[in-house]
Design a protein around this motif. Structure first.
Motif, PDB file in Angstrom:
ATOM      1  N   SER A   6      -0.827 -20.017   3.440  1.00 51.06           N
ATOM      2  CA  SER A   6      -1.924 -20.965   3.320  1.00 51.06           C
ATOM      3  C   SER A   6      -2.542 -21.181   4.693  1.00 51.06           C
ATOM      4  CB  SER A   6      -1.425 -22.283   2.745  1.00 51.06           C
ATOM      5  OG  SER A   6      -0.461 -22.867   3.603  1.00 51.06           O
ATOM      6  N   GLY A   8      -5.850 -20.486   5.560  1.00 54.82           N
ATOM      7  CA  GLY A   8      -7.039 -19.711   5.846  1.00 54.82           C
ATOM      8  C   GLY A   8      -8.310 -20.516   5.601  1.00 54.82           C
ATOM      9  N   GLY A   9      -9.437 -19.949   6.020  1.00 56.18           N
ATOM     10  CA  GLY A   9     -10.696 -20.625   5.812  1.00 56.18           C
ATOM     11  C   GLY A   9     -11.813 -19.966   6.596  1.00 56.18           C
ATOM     12  N   LEU A  10     -12.921 -20.653   6.636  1.00 51.17           N
ATOM     13  CA  LEU A  10     -14.103 -20.181   7.366  1.00 51.17           C
ATOM     14  C   LEU A  10     -14.166 -20.890   8.709  1.00 51.17           C
ATOM     15  CD1 LEU A  10     -16.838 -18.668   7.469  1.00 51.17           C
ATOM     16  CD2 LEU A  10     -17.854 -20.661   6.340  1.00 51.17           C
ATOM     17  N   VAL A  11     -14.301 -20.126   9.775  1.00 45.89           N
ATOM     18  CA  VAL A  11     -14.321 -20.702  11.110  1.00 45.89           C
ATOM     19  C   VAL A  11     -15.307 -19.922  11.960  1.00 45.89           C
ATOM     20  CG1 VAL A  11     -12.384 -19.261  11.889  1.00 45.89           C
ATOM     21  CG2 VAL A  11     -12.855 -21.437  13.043  1.00 45.89           C
ATOM     22  N   LEU A  17      -7.446 -21.562  13.897  1.00 36.24           N
ATOM     23  CA  LEU A  17      -6.841 -21.873  12.608  1.00 36.24           C
ATOM     24  C   LEU A  17      -5.334 -21.761  12.771  1.00 36.24           C
ATOM     25  CD1 LEU A  17      -8.893 -19.857   9.930  1.00 36.24           C
ATOM     26  CD2 LEU A  17      -8.765 -22.350  10.125  1.00 36.24           C
ATOM     27  N   THR A 116      -3.812 -15.198   2.490  1.00 40.90           N
ATOM     28  CA  THR A 116      -4.772 -16.273   2.696  1.00 40.90           C
ATOM     29  C   THR A 116      -5.933 -15.690   3.505  1.00 40.90           C
ATOM     30  OG1 THR A 116      -5.048 -18.546   3.502  1.00 40.90           O
ATOM     31  CG2 THR A 116      -3.613 -17.126   4.801  1.00 40.90           C
ATOM     32  N   GLU A 117      -7.137 -16.019   3.105  1.00 40.52           N
ATOM     33  CA  GLU A 117      -8.315 -15.365   3.662  1.00 40.52           C
ATOM     34  C   GLU A 117      -8.842 -16.116   4.878  1.00 40.52           C
ATOM     35  OE1 GLU A 117     -11.278 -14.585   0.762  1.00 40.52           O
ATOM     36  OE2 GLU A 117     -12.468 -13.310   2.091  1.00 40.52           O
ATOM     37  N   VAL A 118      -9.102 -15.371   5.921  1.00 37.29           N
ATOM     38  CA  VAL A 118      -9.702 -15.897   7.140  1.00 37.29           C
ATOM     39  C   VAL A 118     -11.052 -15.215   7.335  1.00 37.29           C
ATOM     40  CG1 VAL A 118      -9.514 -16.047   9.650  1.00 37.29           C
ATOM     41  CG2 VAL A 118      -7.485 -16.410   8.222  1.00 37.29           C
ATOM     42  N   THR A 119     -12.089 -16.025   7.445  1.00 39.53           N
ATOM     43  CA  THR A 119     -13.427 -15.501   7.686  1.00 39.53           C
ATOM     44  C   THR A 119     -13.971 -16.102   8.965  1.00 39.53           C
ATOM     45  OG1 THR A 119     -13.808 -15.281   5.309  1.00 39.53           O
ATOM     46  CG2 THR A 119     -15.740 -15.210   6.755  1.00 39.53           C
TER      47      THR A 119
END
Length: 122
Positions: A6, A8-11, A17, A116-119
Protein backbone atom coordinates in the motif's frame (compact mmCIF):
# COMPACT_ATOMS: atom_id res chain seq x y z
CA UNK A 1 3.09 -15.59 4.18
CA UNK A 2 0.59 -13.23 2.56
CA UNK A 3 1.70 -9.76 1.53
CA UNK A 4 -0.23 -6.59 0.91
CA UNK A 5 1.41 -3.48 -0.48
CA UNK A 6 0.00 0.00 0.00
CA UNK A 7 0.97 3.65 -0.07
CA UNK A 8 1.16 4.31 -3.77
CA UNK A 9 -0.36 7.34 -5.40
CA UNK A 10 0.13 10.34 -7.64
CA UNK A 11 3.01 12.64 -6.76
CA UNK A 12 4.87 15.41 -8.51
CA UNK A 13 8.47 14.99 -9.56
CA UNK A 14 10.74 15.70 -6.64
CA UNK A 15 8.17 14.57 -4.14
CA UNK A 16 8.10 11.66 -1.73
CA UNK A 17 6.00 8.63 -0.88
CA UNK A 18 6.30 5.84 1.62
CA UNK A 19 5.21 2.39 0.56
CA UNK A 20 4.29 -0.26 3.08
CA UNK A 21 4.08 -4.00 2.75
CA UNK A 22 2.19 -5.78 5.50
CA UNK A 23 2.59 -9.50 6.02
CA UNK A 24 0.19 -11.93 7.59
CA UNK A 25 1.10 -15.36 8.77
CA UNK A 26 3.77 -16.61 11.04
CA UNK A 27 7.41 -15.79 11.36
CA UNK A 28 7.68 -12.62 9.30
CA UNK A 29 11.11 -12.12 10.81
CA UNK A 30 12.35 -15.23 9.04
CA UNK A 31 11.80 -13.72 5.61
CA UNK A 32 14.05 -11.59 3.51
CA UNK A 33 12.02 -8.93 1.76
CA UNK A 34 12.32 -7.28 -1.61
CA UNK A 35 10.71 -4.46 -3.55
CA UNK A 36 10.34 -4.64 -7.31
CA UNK A 37 8.61 -2.44 -9.83
CA UNK A 38 7.12 -2.85 -13.25
CA UNK A 39 6.46 -0.01 -15.64
CA UNK A 40 4.06 -0.41 -18.57
CA UNK A 41 5.62 -2.45 -21.32
CA UNK A 42 8.68 -3.28 -19.28
CA UNK A 43 9.88 -6.23 -17.29
CA UNK A 44 9.70 -6.36 -13.54
CA UNK A 45 12.89 -4.95 -12.07
CA UNK A 46 14.61 -5.05 -8.72
CA UNK A 47 14.41 -1.94 -6.57
CA UNK A 48 15.60 -2.87 -3.10
CA UNK A 49 15.88 -5.69 -0.60
CA UNK A 50 16.47 -6.19 3.10
CA UNK A 51 17.49 -9.28 5.01
CA UNK A 52 15.38 -10.72 7.79
CA UNK A 53 17.39 -8.91 10.47
CA UNK A 54 17.68 -5.67 8.55
CA UNK A 55 21.42 -6.07 8.57
CA UNK A 56 21.88 -6.00 4.81
CA UNK A 57 20.10 -3.60 2.50
CA UNK A 58 20.55 -3.49 -1.24
CA UNK A 59 19.44 -1.00 -3.88
CA UNK A 60 19.30 -0.76 -7.62
CA UNK A 61 21.71 1.86 -8.95
CA UNK A 62 18.77 3.84 -10.32
CA UNK A 63 17.35 4.44 -6.84
CA UNK A 64 20.45 4.48 -4.67
CA UNK A 65 20.56 7.60 -2.54
CA UNK A 66 16.88 8.37 -3.13
CA UNK A 67 15.03 5.34 -1.79
CA UNK A 68 15.37 3.71 1.62
CA UNK A 69 14.15 0.31 2.73
CA UNK A 70 13.40 -0.59 6.32
CA UNK A 71 11.39 -3.09 8.30
CA UNK A 72 9.60 -3.41 11.59
CA UNK A 73 9.38 -7.06 12.51
CA UNK A 74 7.14 -6.27 15.43
CA UNK A 75 4.58 -4.86 13.02
CA UNK A 76 5.18 -7.44 10.28
CA UNK A 77 5.82 -4.61 7.87
CA UNK A 78 8.51 -3.55 5.43
CA UNK A 79 8.71 -0.01 4.14
CA UNK A 80 10.14 1.70 1.10
CA UNK A 81 10.67 5.43 1.40
CA UNK A 82 10.74 7.07 -2.02
CA UNK A 83 12.35 10.50 -2.16
CA UNK A 84 13.29 12.84 -5.00
CA UNK A 85 10.92 10.99 -7.28
CA UNK A 86 11.49 11.11 -11.01
CA UNK A 87 9.15 10.51 -13.92
CA UNK A 88 10.94 7.24 -14.61
CA UNK A 89 9.98 5.94 -11.15
CA UNK A 90 6.40 5.59 -12.36
CA UNK A 91 5.47 1.91 -12.03
CA UNK A 92 3.54 -0.62 -10.06
CA UNK A 93 5.60 -1.51 -7.01
CA UNK A 94 5.51 -5.03 -5.62
CA UNK A 95 6.85 -6.46 -2.40
CA UNK A 96 8.17 -9.99 -2.24
CA UNK A 97 9.40 -12.40 0.41
CA UNK A 98 11.65 -15.40 0.56
CA UNK A 99 13.24 -17.40 3.34
CA UNK A 100 16.60 -17.81 1.59
CA UNK A 101 16.94 -15.25 -1.20
CA UNK A 102 17.27 -11.47 -1.18
CA UNK A 103 18.78 -10.81 -4.56
CA UNK A 104 17.67 -9.15 -7.76
CA UNK A 105 15.92 -11.97 -9.62
CA UNK A 106 12.14 -11.78 -9.24
CA UNK A 107 11.60 -15.47 -9.94
CA UNK A 108 13.63 -16.45 -6.87
CA UNK A 109 11.10 -14.99 -4.45
CA UNK A 110 8.34 -17.32 -3.33
CA UNK A 111 5.73 -14.83 -2.15
CA UNK A 112 4.35 -11.66 -3.73
CA UNK A 113 1.98 -8.89 -2.83
CA UNK A 114 -0.58 -7.46 -5.25
CA UNK A 115 1.27 -4.25 -6.09
CA UNK A 116 0.68 -0.57 -5.45
CA UNK A 117 0.83 2.00 -8.22
CA UNK A 118 3.13 5.00 -8.12
CA UNK A 119 2.65 7.74 -10.69
CA UNK A 120 5.09 10.62 -10.88
CA UNK A 121 3.93 13.68 -12.78
CA UNK A 122 5.89 16.63 -14.11
Amino acid sequence: VQLQASGGGLVQAGGSLRLSCSASGRAFDRYHMGWFRQAPGKEREFVSSITWSGGTRSYADSVKGRFAISRDNGKNTVYLQLNSLKLEDTAVYYCAADVWYYGVVPGQYDYWGQGTEVTVSS
